[in-house]
Design an enzyme around this catalytic site. Structure first.
Site, PDB file in Angstrom:
ATOM      1  N   LEU A 184       0.945  -1.257   0.217  1.00  0.00           N
ATOM      2  CA  LEU A 184       0.059  -0.035   0.078  1.00  0.00           C
ATOM      3  C   LEU A 184       0.950   1.119   0.088  1.00  0.00           C
ATOM      4  O   LEU A 184       1.867   1.138   0.491  1.00  0.00           O
ATOM      5  CB  LEU A 184      -0.977  -0.094   1.413  1.00  0.00           C
ATOM      6  CG  LEU A 184      -2.105  -1.032   1.231  1.00  0.00           C
ATOM      7  CD1 LEU A 184      -2.977  -0.796   2.644  1.00  0.00           C
ATOM      8  CD2 LEU A 184      -3.044  -0.715   0.098  1.00  0.00           C
ATOM      9  N   ASP A 185       0.597   2.368  -0.437  1.00  0.00           N
ATOM     10  CA  ASP A 185       0.947   3.707  -0.555  1.00  0.00           C
ATOM     11  C   ASP A 185       1.293   3.960   0.845  1.00  0.00           C
ATOM     12  O   ASP A 185       0.546   3.722   1.692  1.00  0.00           O
ATOM     13  CB  ASP A 185       0.623   4.844  -1.467  1.00  0.00           C
ATOM     14  CG  ASP A 185       0.359   4.347  -2.883  1.00  0.00           C
ATOM     15  OD1 ASP A 185       1.108   3.361  -3.376  1.00  0.00           O
ATOM     16  OD2 ASP A 185      -0.518   4.994  -3.656  1.00  0.00           O
ATOM     17  N   ARG A 186       2.438   4.829   1.021  1.00  0.00           N
ATOM     18  CA  ARG A 186       2.475   5.284   2.263  1.00  0.00           C
ATOM     19  C   ARG A 186       1.439   6.153   3.104  1.00  0.00           C
ATOM     20  O   ARG A 186       1.029   5.917   3.846  1.00  0.00           O
ATOM     21  CB  ARG A 186       3.885   6.326   2.127  1.00  0.00           C
ATOM     22  CG  ARG A 186       4.361   7.011   3.515  1.00  0.00           C
ATOM     23  CD  ARG A 186       5.185   8.132   3.532  1.00  0.00           C
ATOM     24  NE  ARG A 186       6.570   7.812   3.153  1.00  0.00           N
ATOM     25  CZ  ARG A 186       7.638   7.249   3.792  1.00  0.00           C
ATOM     26  NH1 ARG A 186       7.270   7.148   5.113  1.00  0.00           N
ATOM     27  NH2 ARG A 186       8.839   6.991   3.329  1.00  0.00           N
TER      28      ARG A 186
END
Length: 252
Positions: A85-87
């Site tokens: 997942l993106d930051r």
């Protein structure tokens, strides 16, 4: 603000957690704490040490040249990263606890048998109450973003998602999203392209600010099959308790 790793479900073959926005998924030479390191600590020691995102970023940024991330313990438990997942995104993530389980979960992922359902709060109301977005996406390595086009372009890949508007408030519009393809920054880029950026996502046109290193995008539900029993597993992650999400707490 200190928090602990949030475990949603665990079995002998996998662990599902609720990722906090602000953390990257995998170990990185410039990060003290990552989701992978938190899961590894828990599986190795049984502990969930409280951590601070603020400290993680300050230490890494101030001493970047001489900074060395903590080394992996020799007796560390196996942690298989299945997806990322993106930051800036929060929500459900599954990790494998055994190598053979990682392979089976990777096979499910590559054959699109792992179902992911997201929630997002948009700045502007989408054009329809429900619909499908089909575009072409080019990963812009230099700008670290995805560029979206209506027509096929050299180097592009098709990206498709479906959405449903669940509720609107004075501050934003809550949508449920299901991915048909899993491209880099796909949800963020596609909604930004149609003029409905996710709150806090300034990279894709948002004007409303959210928390640092966080946007209003949440991996809400994750559905897959247990690598050992083959039984269907459905996990749901509680949404963050922050300003914009609280507007919809009565329906989530």
């Amino acid at each position: 603000m200190f928090q602990k790793l949030k475990v949603i479900e665990e079995s002998p073959s996998f662990i599902v957690i609720n990722k906090r926005a602000g953390l990257i998924t995998e170990r990185n030479p410039f990060e003290i704490i990552t989701v992978e390191s938190l899961v590894e600590e828990y599986l190795t020691t049984g502990k969930r040490t409280p951590y601070s995102l603020e400290r993680n970023q300050v230490v890494a940024s101030k001493n970047r040249k001489n900074f060395k991330a903590p080394t992996k313990p020799k007796n560390a438990a196996f942690v298989g990263v299945v997806h990322r997942l993106d930051r800036v995104t929060s929500g459900t993530m599954v990790f494998a606890k055994k190598k053979n389980s990682l392979k089976k979960l990777n096979d499910q992922l590559s054959s699109r048998k792992i179902k992911k359902t997201y929630l997002a709060i948009l700045e502007n109301e989408p054009p329809n109450k429900a619909g499908t977005l089909r575009h072409y996406l080019v990963k812009n390595q230099k700008a670290k973003r995805a560029d979206i086009f209506k027509e096929n372009k050299k180097g592009s890949v098709q990206c498709t998602l479906s959405y449903e508007l669940l509720k609107s408030s004075a501050n934003g519009h809550l949508v449920k999203i299901e991915l048909q393809t899993g491209r880099f920054h796909q949800i963020r880029a596609q909604f930004g392209f149609i003029g409905c950026p996710i709150i806090g996502d300034e990279k894709y046109g948002a004007t409303k600010k959210h928390l640092p290193l966080a946007i209003c995008l949440h991996a809400w539900q994750l559905q897959f099959r247990d690598p050992i029993s083959n039984e269907e597993v459905l996990c749901e992650a509680e949404v963050p308790r922050t300003r914009y999400w609280q507007d919809f707490s009565h329906i989530l």
